[in-house]
Design a protein around this motif. Structure first.
Motif, PDB file in Angstrom:
ATOM      1  N   ILE A 116     -40.717 -25.119  35.713  1.00 33.82           N
ATOM      2  CA  ILE A 116     -40.824 -25.645  37.067  1.00 33.82           C
ATOM      3  C   ILE A 116     -40.367 -27.097  37.107  1.00 33.82           C
ATOM      4  O   ILE A 116     -39.801 -27.557  38.099  1.00 33.82           O
ATOM      5  CB  ILE A 116     -42.273 -25.479  37.590  1.00 33.82           C
ATOM      6  N   ASN A 156     -41.765 -35.336  51.866  1.00 31.30           N
ATOM      7  CA  ASN A 156     -40.382 -35.689  52.163  1.00 31.30           C
ATOM      8  C   ASN A 156     -40.289 -36.137  53.626  1.00 31.30           C
ATOM      9  O   ASN A 156     -40.707 -35.415  54.522  1.00 31.30           O
ATOM     10  CB  ASN A 156     -39.482 -34.472  51.909  1.00 31.30           C
ATOM     11  N   LEU A 193     -44.366 -31.343  42.515  1.00 33.78           N
ATOM     12  CA  LEU A 193     -43.101 -30.990  43.177  1.00 33.78           C
ATOM     13  C   LEU A 193     -43.319 -30.539  44.612  1.00 33.78           C
ATOM     14  O   LEU A 193     -42.562 -30.901  45.514  1.00 33.78           O
ATOM     15  CB  LEU A 193     -42.418 -29.862  42.412  1.00 33.78           C
ATOM     16  N   VAL A 194     -44.347 -29.740  44.809  1.00 33.60           N
ATOM     17  CA  VAL A 194     -44.618 -29.203  46.139  1.00 33.60           C
ATOM     18  C   VAL A 194     -44.981 -30.330  47.101  1.00 33.60           C
ATOM     19  O   VAL A 194     -44.445 -30.421  48.207  1.00 33.60           O
ATOM     20  CB  VAL A 194     -45.732 -28.147  46.073  1.00 33.60           C
ATOM     21  N   TRP A 195     -45.856 -31.187  46.659  1.00 36.65           N
ATOM     22  CA  TRP A 195     -46.231 -32.304  47.531  1.00 36.65           C
ATOM     23  C   TRP A 195     -45.040 -33.210  47.798  1.00 36.65           C
ATOM     24  O   TRP A 195     -44.792 -33.622  48.929  1.00 36.65           O
ATOM     25  CB  TRP A 195     -47.378 -33.118  46.914  1.00 36.65           C
ATOM     26  N   TYR A 204     -35.920 -25.753  49.238  1.00 40.19           N
ATOM     27  CA  TYR A 204     -37.352 -25.495  49.364  1.00 40.19           C
ATOM     28  C   TYR A 204     -37.730 -24.051  49.079  1.00 40.19           C
ATOM     29  O   TYR A 204     -38.754 -23.786  48.461  1.00 40.19           O
ATOM     30  CB  TYR A 204     -37.835 -25.858  50.773  1.00 40.19           C
ATOM     31  N   HIS A 217     -42.158 -33.519  59.672  1.00 42.49           N
ATOM     32  CA  HIS A 217     -42.024 -32.724  60.897  1.00 42.49           C
ATOM     33  C   HIS A 217     -43.145 -33.016  61.887  1.00 42.49           C
ATOM     34  O   HIS A 217     -42.914 -33.127  63.088  1.00 42.49           O
ATOM     35  CB  HIS A 217     -42.041 -31.223  60.546  1.00 42.49           C
ATOM     36  N   ASN A 261     -37.542 -33.496  55.772  1.00 44.76           N
ATOM     37  CA  ASN A 261     -37.801 -32.074  55.904  1.00 44.76           C
ATOM     38  C   ASN A 261     -39.237 -31.677  55.579  1.00 44.76           C
ATOM     39  O   ASN A 261     -39.618 -30.522  55.728  1.00 44.76           O
ATOM     40  CB  ASN A 261     -36.864 -31.293  54.978  1.00 44.76           C
ATOM     41  N   GLY A 262     -40.025 -32.633  55.082  1.00 45.92           N
ATOM     42  CA  GLY A 262     -41.392 -32.311  54.669  1.00 45.92           C
ATOM     43  C   GLY A 262     -42.284 -31.997  55.852  1.00 45.92           C
ATOM     44  O   GLY A 262     -41.983 -32.331  57.002  1.00 45.92           O
ATOM     45  N   PHE A 263     -43.389 -31.356  55.530  1.00 51.36           N
ATOM     46  CA  PHE A 263     -44.357 -30.955  56.545  1.00 51.36           C
ATOM     47  C   PHE A 263     -44.842 -32.164  57.360  1.00 51.36           C
ATOM     48  O   PHE A 263     -44.843 -32.149  58.590  1.00 51.36           O
ATOM     49  CB  PHE A 263     -45.534 -30.265  55.848  1.00 51.36           C
ATOM     50  N   VAL A 290     -46.150 -28.180  39.311  1.00 49.04           N
ATOM     51  CA  VAL A 290     -45.966 -27.501  40.589  1.00 49.04           C
ATOM     52  C   VAL A 290     -46.545 -28.332  41.722  1.00 49.04           C
ATOM     53  O   VAL A 290     -45.879 -28.577  42.733  1.00 49.04           O
ATOM     54  CB  VAL A 290     -46.611 -26.101  40.580  1.00 49.04           C
ATOM     55  N   ASN A 312     -41.790 -32.627  47.755  1.00 52.78           N
ATOM     56  CA  ASN A 312     -40.709 -32.094  48.576  1.00 52.78           C
ATOM     57  C   ASN A 312     -41.176 -31.483  49.888  1.00 52.78           C
ATOM     58  O   ASN A 312     -40.714 -31.855  50.951  1.00 52.78           O
ATOM     59  CB  ASN A 312     -39.919 -31.057  47.780  1.00 52.78           C
ATOM     60  N   MET A 313     -42.098 -30.557  49.781  1.00 53.90           N
ATOM     61  CA  MET A 313     -42.430 -29.793  50.979  1.00 53.90           C
ATOM     62  C   MET A 313     -43.364 -30.540  51.924  1.00 53.90           C
ATOM     63  O   MET A 313     -43.475 -30.182  53.082  1.00 53.90           O
ATOM     64  CB  MET A 313     -43.075 -28.461  50.603  1.00 53.90           C
ATOM     65  N   PHE A 314     -44.069 -31.541  51.436  1.00 55.42           N
ATOM     66  CA  PHE A 314     -45.005 -32.232  52.319  1.00 55.42           C
ATOM     67  C   PHE A 314     -44.607 -33.677  52.569  1.00 55.42           C
ATOM     68  O   PHE A 314     -44.612 -34.144  53.691  1.00 55.42           O
ATOM     69  CB  PHE A 314     -46.422 -32.151  51.755  1.00 55.42           C
ATOM     70  N   ILE A 370     -36.380 -25.466  55.726  1.00 50.58           N
ATOM     71  CA  ILE A 370     -36.448 -26.905  56.003  1.00 50.58           C
ATOM     72  C   ILE A 370     -36.613 -27.195  57.495  1.00 50.58           C
ATOM     73  O   ILE A 370     -36.561 -28.329  57.922  1.00 50.58           O
ATOM     74  CB  ILE A 370     -35.209 -27.649  55.465  1.00 50.58           C
TER      75      ILE A 370
END
Lengths: 276, 290, 337
Positions: free
Chosen positions: A230, B129, B121-123, A241, B137, B132-134, B118, B125-127, A43
């Motif tokens: 998933i 958000n 979820l990836v978009w 993450y 940041h 903490n997302g990309f 997938v 959370n990881m992007f 994160i």
């Protein structure tokens, strides 16, 4: 006759296309990277993530949480099963339409495609109730049947377009050579259509593997394939993450690798045989 | 061209497919239609009285119905617009001479293999958000306020995710079509004095018409039933901001156990899909005959 | 084995009558050529005999037995297709063996027959190749090989040479004729090329618009065409056809004279004209002469060494014993005896 292209022009093209290709691919690459990081590192800011250490702990955690291989097996059974069952029914149908066309053939084909337009949600309740009463709710058998029916029009359509490229004279030659209908389909048509059939199979395995309406609504625990596995990460584990990434990689890797290895057939299949 | 014997064989061989699809279409459809006129809730025991158009009335007058219709339209339209335009652009670009075209093509296709759950979820959370997302940041690094995608622009966020999934498909089809364009035609046009713009408008675009039709047709089929992306990101919210028709029916029938209401919604969805289908079938009927 | 008879056979596709009811009998061991312009129904007729199409009415008899409803596989006929129709996924050996495999013949017997066919057709070196690796002529031979191993009652050829280039065509023509001489099996051969018909056939069947115009040996057709269509179709270059007062002199509506039956002279003759185009073929020269008796130029065959300038004045004299006379219906009028 290709014309000479200047090297600078080619370099420019490569740079632009490479950059855009990378952007498209980046999310996939990113989760692969995150999946090998610790929860703490995952994160942090992108730069910190890239410079942090690597670990396999997330993969272990995912497998410990729920049995990945069970879901993987379900996905394989459902996608491969529905595709081959569909093929068994579609090959004869496509043979009929491609080689013995009648006035109604076009209409029948259009009607078959139109069943694909039936929104799944429109028949969700009856299918749910029928499956409940038949006791095939949350079973692989139930999903194989539903996904086969979902994709049957596409399989028939694709095979039809491939079969039509095979000259009818060859099948007639087989008939003159004393082949029965079964021999003709088995020994002449099918081997000749192998590339087309391969494309069809690949595409339908992918569609079935990624299908996320019926698989989510008709399964609970036993038959849940990777789509459902998933989906269970949507909350609150979504905040972890690294684990989410590891689970995602495990869910998409099989199909991604298969897709890349069979790119040539797949590109053809992806166009649904409708574009040459 | 065939004999009586082969024609009857043909009928025999096509019948399993026809019977299965007919059953698949008629049985659940009949049941949906029947349920839609009943008061039928799975958690309320007892018999299911006939209530006429009541379910339809409540479904259509529910404010979320209007929202769902508009959202469905925006979702399908938005994704089609992005993927068709983007696909043409990508296809033209890939058609240029370059190094490593195979590798680039592999990268471009990749999103198509990613299952909807997938990618959503990836978009999410990881992007997307905001903390903490990309993107969060990046915004932070640039000193900008991060965007909270799913509360500020929820529908657009879903359109972006879905477009990412479908852009490879559009690109591939259009690229394949582009490669079949006869180079001599372009050279002839060049000899006739057509510049790049007119060559694109008068030769390339008409050549792509059929492929564009295919893209629109196939994508529309799938986009009308977008479900998983909404389920795992927003659950249709905030409010009804990302509820499309499919999701609305899912909520009524499987979350509120109201089979009657869900069925009424299903019938409406089927009617709407058929209107779209008739329109699309006309279009491909014309364009695919060639 | 190999006697085929058509009785009042007709074929319609929807409302279009492609073959009008016709009778035809093909004798054992005969080489019969169906010839006619494209769309005349010659291929359809062959497919009716093969069983690849149902007859609309009438009967097909093979060796005296009614085969009208028999499946193509059961008729004991072998066919060579225009596109060769080889199985692209099988080696030459497997292609040739396919009919034997379908007949569930013993494996050794299969091998023996394939080897034999390969020897006859000079395919020995290619048995393990795929059809895609062969030249047009070799593919043609494989297709023939696949037909002969079955030892069929009759061979059906559907324009087998039309995909070959001119030089190969002449060679294959000879090979097929040679094969017929050796096997003595009935062969039915469809072509639109009257040269193939003339050189190969024992019996020619001229078809036009689904009707048989004439049946006969090549020389019969050449010497005594039954009507204007056959007269114009058989023979190369075409027969000169002249209508009007000149024809009336011979008590006919139309007279026909072949290019080789006209004398050409610079000094004297019956028809005066001017030389148009000349085609020098080496052995022969064809002059196209514009005459008052005919609105279209008259073609004359002359020795190869003869040279006439464009526009030169010449005289033509038909050799009247070779004159063909036709009435207003286009039918041949018999010679006044």
């Amino acid at each position: 006759m290709a014309r000479a292209v200047s090297t600078s022009r080619k370099t420019f093209n490569t740079a632009i296309a490479g950059l855009l290709g990378f952007v498209m691919f980046f999310p996939v690459l990113w989760i692969v990277i995150l999946s090998f990081k610790s929860e703490f590192d995952a994160i942090r800011s992108p730069l910190a993530i890239l410079t942090s250490g690597w670990t396999l702990e997330s993969y272990g955690a995912v497998q410990a949480r729920s049995d990945y291989f069970k879901h993987f097996t379900n996905s394989v059974v459902i996608s491969v099963g529905s595709t081959f069952l569909g093929l068994l029914i579609a090959v004869p149908a496509a043979w009929s339409m491609a080689f013995v066309p009648a006035k109604r053939t076009r209409g029948v084909l259009m009607w078959m495609l139109s069943t694909k337009m039936l929104p799944p949600v429109g028949v969700l309740v009856p299918i749910y109730l029928i499956f409940r009463d038949l006791g095939i709710l949350d079973t692989n058998l139930g999903l194989v049947i539903v996904l086969m029916l979902m994709n049957l029009p596409i399989i028939i359509w694709m095979l039809y377009t491939y079969f039509r490229e095979i000259p009818g004279e060859i099948l007639e030659a087989a008939r003159m050579d004393g082949a029965s209908l079964r021999d003709e389909v088995l020994y002449v048509l099918t081997p000749m259509a192998v590339p087309g059939i391969a494309s069809t199979v690949l595409l339908n395995i992918i569609l079935a593997w990624n299908e996320a309406f019926w698989t989510l609504n008709l399964t609970a625990a036993r038959a849940a394939p990777l789509t459902a596995f998933i989906a269970s990460y949507s909350s609150p584990e979504g905040l972890f993450y690294a684990k989410l990434s590891a689970a995602s990689v495990m869910a998409i890797a099989p199909i991604l690798i298969m897709g890349w290895f069979s790119q040539k057939q797949l590109v053809r299949g992806l166009t649904f045989g409708a574009v040459k | 061209m065939a004999t009586k014997a082969s024609r009857s064989a043909a009928r025999l061989m096509i019948s399993p497919a026809v019977i299965l699809l007919l059953g698949w279409m008629l049985i659940p459809l009949g049941m949906t239609l029947y349920f839609s006129f009943l008061r039928y809730n799975l958690i309320i025991p007892g018999n299911h009285p006939f209530v006429g158009w009541e379910n339809y009335h409540w479904f259509v007058t529910d404010p979320s119905f209007n929202a769902a219709m508009i959202n469905t339209l925006l979702l399908v339209g938005g994704v089609l617009l992005i993927t068709v335009l983007g696909g043409i652009g990508f296809a033209l670009l890939l058609d240029q001479p370059m190094w490593g075209q195979g590798v680039i093509r592999i990268m471009v296709i990749a999103p198509f293999f990613v299952m909807p759950t997938v990618s959503a979820l990836v978009w999410k959370n990881m992007f997307m958000n905001p903390v903490n997302g990309f993107f969060g940041h990046i915004a932070h690094g640039l000193g900008l306020p991060p965007i909270d995608f799913f509360s500020q622009i929820p529908l657009l966020s879903i359109v972006l995710i879905v477009s990412w999934q479908w852009l490879p498909f559009a690109t591939l089809i259009l690229f394949t079509a582009l490669q079949s364009l006869d180079q001599e035609q372009l050279e002839a046009a060049e000899m006739d004095g057509a510049r790049f713009g007119s060559r694109f408008a008068f030769i390339v675009l008409p050549h792509l018409a059929r492929a564009i039709t295919v893209v629109i047709l196939i994508q529309t089929i799938f986009l009308l039933s977008i479900f998983a992306e909404i389920l795992v990101t927003t659950n249709g919210g905030p409010g009804t901001a990302t509820t499309n028709l499919t999701y609305l029916i899912y909520v009524s029938s499987l979350l509120q156990y109201d089979v009657g209401m869900g069925s009424a919604g299903g019938v409406i969805a089927i009617i709407l899909a058929n209107i779209v289908a008739i329109f699309l079938m006309r279009m491909i009927g014309k364009n695919l005959d060639a | 084995m190999g006697q085929i008879e058509l009785k009042q056979v007709s074929k319609s596709f929807g409302t279009v009558e492609v073959i009008r009811p016709l009778d035809l009998s093909i004798e054992e061991g005969e080489f019969v050529v169906f010839v006619g312009p494209s769309g005349c129904g010659k291929s359809t007729l062959l497919r009716l005999i093969a069983g690849l199409e149902d007859v609309t009415s009438g009967a097909v008899l093979i060796d005296g037995e009614d085969a009208t409803g028999t499946a193509p596989a059961k008729r004991g006929l072998a066919m060579v297709f225009q596109s060769y129709a080889l199985y692209p996924h099988m080696s030459v050996r497997k292609n040739i063996a396919f009919p034997l495999r379908m007949a569930k013949l013993d494996k050794n017997e299969q091998d023996r027959r394939v080897e034999e066919a390969a020897r006859v057709l000079n395919l020995g070196d290619y048995l393990d190749r795929r059809p895609g690796q062969l030249s047009g002529g070799q593919r043609q031979r494989v297709a023939i090989g696949r037909a002969i191993v079955r030892e069929p009652a009759a061979f059906l050829f559907d324009e087998p040479l039309s995909n070959l280039d001119a030089a190969l065509r002449v060679g294959m023509r000879l090979e097929i004729s040679e094969l017929h001489k050796r096997l003595r099996t009935t062969m039915i051969y469809v072509t639109h090329d009257q040269v193939e018909a003339m050189t190969m056939a024992d019996k020619i069947v001229v078809l036009q618009a689904g009707v048989i115009e004439q049946v006969g040996s090549p020389l019969e057709l050449y010497q005594r065409p039954r009507n204007l269509f056959v007269a114009g179709f058989i023979g190369s270059p075409r027969m000169n056809l002249i209508e009007g007062p000149e024809a009336a002199k011979y008590d006919a509506h139309t007279i026909g004279i072949r290019p080789e039956h006209i004398e050409i002279s610079e000094s004297q003759g019956s028809w005066k004209g001017t030389v148009g185009l000349s085609e020098h073929l080496g052995a022969d020269t064809f002059f196209h002469v514009q005459c008052a008796v005919s609105p279209t130029p008259i073609t004359v065959r002359a020795p190869g060494e003869m040279i006439l300038k464009y526009g030169a004045e010449v005289h033509l004299t038909p050799r009247t014993q070779y004159l063909h006379r036709f009435d207003s219906e286009g039918l041949r009028k018999n010679e006044p005896s």
